[in-house]
Design an enzyme around this catalytic site. Structure first.
Site, PDB file in Angstrom:
ATOM      1  N   HIS A 146      -1.758  -4.165  -6.425  1.00  0.00           N
ATOM      2  CA  HIS A 146      -1.248  -4.068  -7.930  1.00  0.00           C
ATOM      3  C   HIS A 146      -2.283  -3.671  -9.026  1.00  0.00           C
ATOM      4  O   HIS A 146      -3.489  -3.597  -8.523  1.00  0.00           O
ATOM      5  CB  HIS A 146      -0.851  -5.493  -8.282  1.00  0.00           C
ATOM      6  CG  HIS A 146      -1.668  -6.448  -8.706  1.00  0.00           C
ATOM      7  ND1 HIS A 146      -2.214  -6.905  -9.611  1.00  0.00           N
ATOM      8  CD2 HIS A 146      -2.379  -7.039  -7.672  1.00  0.00           C
ATOM      9  CE1 HIS A 146      -3.287  -7.715  -9.616  1.00  0.00           C
ATOM     10  NE2 HIS A 146      -3.409  -7.987  -8.229  1.00  0.00           N
ATOM     11  N   CYS A 156      -6.000  -5.434 -10.702  1.00  0.00           N
ATOM     12  CA  CYS A 156      -6.479  -6.349  -9.635  1.00  0.00           C
ATOM     13  C   CYS A 156      -7.696  -6.730 -10.060  1.00  0.00           C
ATOM     14  O   CYS A 156      -8.841  -6.199  -9.914  1.00  0.00           O
ATOM     15  CB  CYS A 156      -6.079  -5.880  -8.530  1.00  0.00           C
ATOM     16  SG  CYS A 156      -6.630  -7.037  -7.050  1.00  0.00           S
ATOM     17  N   ASP A 186      -2.604 -12.976  -7.291  1.00  0.00           N
ATOM     18  CA  ASP A 186      -2.142 -12.762  -8.779  1.00  0.00           C
ATOM     19  C   ASP A 186      -0.979 -13.236  -9.303  1.00  0.00           C
ATOM     20  O   ASP A 186       0.116 -12.821  -8.576  1.00  0.00           O
ATOM     21  CB  ASP A 186      -2.378 -11.383  -9.079  1.00  0.00           C
ATOM     22  CG  ASP A 186      -2.580 -10.945 -10.397  1.00  0.00           C
ATOM     23  OD1 ASP A 186      -3.504 -10.303 -10.956  1.00  0.00           O
ATOM     24  OD2 ASP A 186      -1.562 -11.152 -11.476  1.00  0.00           O
ATOM     25  N   ARG A 196       0.909 -12.278 -11.362  1.00  0.00           N
ATOM     26  CA  ARG A 196       1.935 -11.541 -12.115  1.00  0.00           C
ATOM     27  C   ARG A 196       2.355 -10.898 -11.010  1.00  0.00           C
ATOM     28  O   ARG A 196       3.531  -9.961 -11.519  1.00  0.00           O
ATOM     29  CB  ARG A 196       1.069 -10.613 -13.085  1.00  0.00           C
ATOM     30  CG  ARG A 196       0.418 -11.103 -14.075  1.00  0.00           C
ATOM     31  CD  ARG A 196      -0.736 -10.259 -14.884  1.00  0.00           C
ATOM     32  NE  ARG A 196      -1.771 -10.008 -13.867  1.00  0.00           N
ATOM     33  CZ  ARG A 196      -2.843  -9.118 -14.199  1.00  0.00           C
ATOM     34  NH1 ARG A 196      -2.984  -8.598 -15.304  1.00  0.00           N
ATOM     35  NH2 ARG A 196      -3.943  -9.083 -13.341  1.00  0.00           N
TER      36      ARG A 196
HETATM   37 ZN   LIG Z   1      -5.413  -8.797  -7.519  1.00  0.00          ZN
END
Ligand SMILES: [Zn+2]
Length: 217
Positions: free
Chosen positions: A97, A100, A41, A43
């Site tokens: 996180h 997700c 991801d 982020r």
């Molecule tokens: Zn993720």
């Protein structure tokens, strides 16, 4: 793409220029503090959230920060072996996180109907779906996803122990593993506390001191 090119120029002119000595020392090799396993991801930015410099983290990223079974070939297992056997990292962090997409897909398999490769990859984490069904049937929406994110991290910590070169070092006290969850909206990092059996917000003393260096013979 233009932004990436401009960024590369800016990196050389600013960050690199300020830390020439660090980069010169890194040319002689790497000795990372930790193997950091996290989601692909965009982020989640491991260096930012840990305040790390180049050379500090050996990073493995994949969809939903999964540690595959040792019998499966793949880049994640190869990176684990290299980090532990060759680089001798003293710490392994599995960092999930919030929000997700991979974990959401684990809970909702029909969402992967047109993504056969994602489905195959995430089939390794089906246990997470079972755990959520058994223990968190009362939760819905984001709360259910958050519980699954935490349980997924714990399942992956268990999977790490299936690698003999990891379990042996854990038993000898030469390696420490930690499960983290990064909360995107608040910037907080939570770490699993086995004593309280829950994820607690990280504090400066959340991490115990490194394993003692071997003494003189
Ligand atoms: Zn993720």
């Amino acid at each position: 793409m233009q932004r990436l090119v401009a960024g590369a120029h800016a990196f050389r002119a600013q960050y690199f220029a300020k830390k020439r000595d660090l980069f010169r020392s890194l040319e002689r090799g790497q000795r990372p503090d930790a193997l950091f396993i996290t989601c692909s991801d965009a982020r989640v930015v491991p260096h930012l959230i840990t305040g790390s410099e180049p050379g500090d983290l050996f990073i493995v990223r994949n969809v939903a920060n999964i540690v595959p079974h040792p019998t499966l070939p793949g880049g994640t297992a190869a990176a684990l072996e290299y980090a532990v056997e060759v680089l001798g990292v003293p710490n392994i962090v599995v960092c999930g996180h919030t929000d997700c997409g991979g974990v959401r897909a684990i809970l909702e398999p029909p969402s992967m109907d047109r993504l056969p490769l994602v489905r195959r990859w995430l089939s390794q984490a089906e246990r997470v779906r079972e755990i959520v069904r058994e223990r968190y049937a009362h939760l819905e929406g984001d709360e259910r996803i958050s519980a699954a994110v935490e349980e997924n991290v714990l399942v992956q910590l268990e999977n790490l122990r299936a690698f003999p070169f990891i379990s042996e070092r854990l038993d000898r006290g030469e390696l420490r593993i930690a499960g983290w969850v990064y909360r995107i909206a608040s910037g907080q990092v939570f770490t699993y506390d086995p004593t309280h059996e829950q994820f607690l917000e990280m504090t400066a003393d959340s991490v115990p001191p490194p394993p003692a260096a071997p003494g003189p013979p």
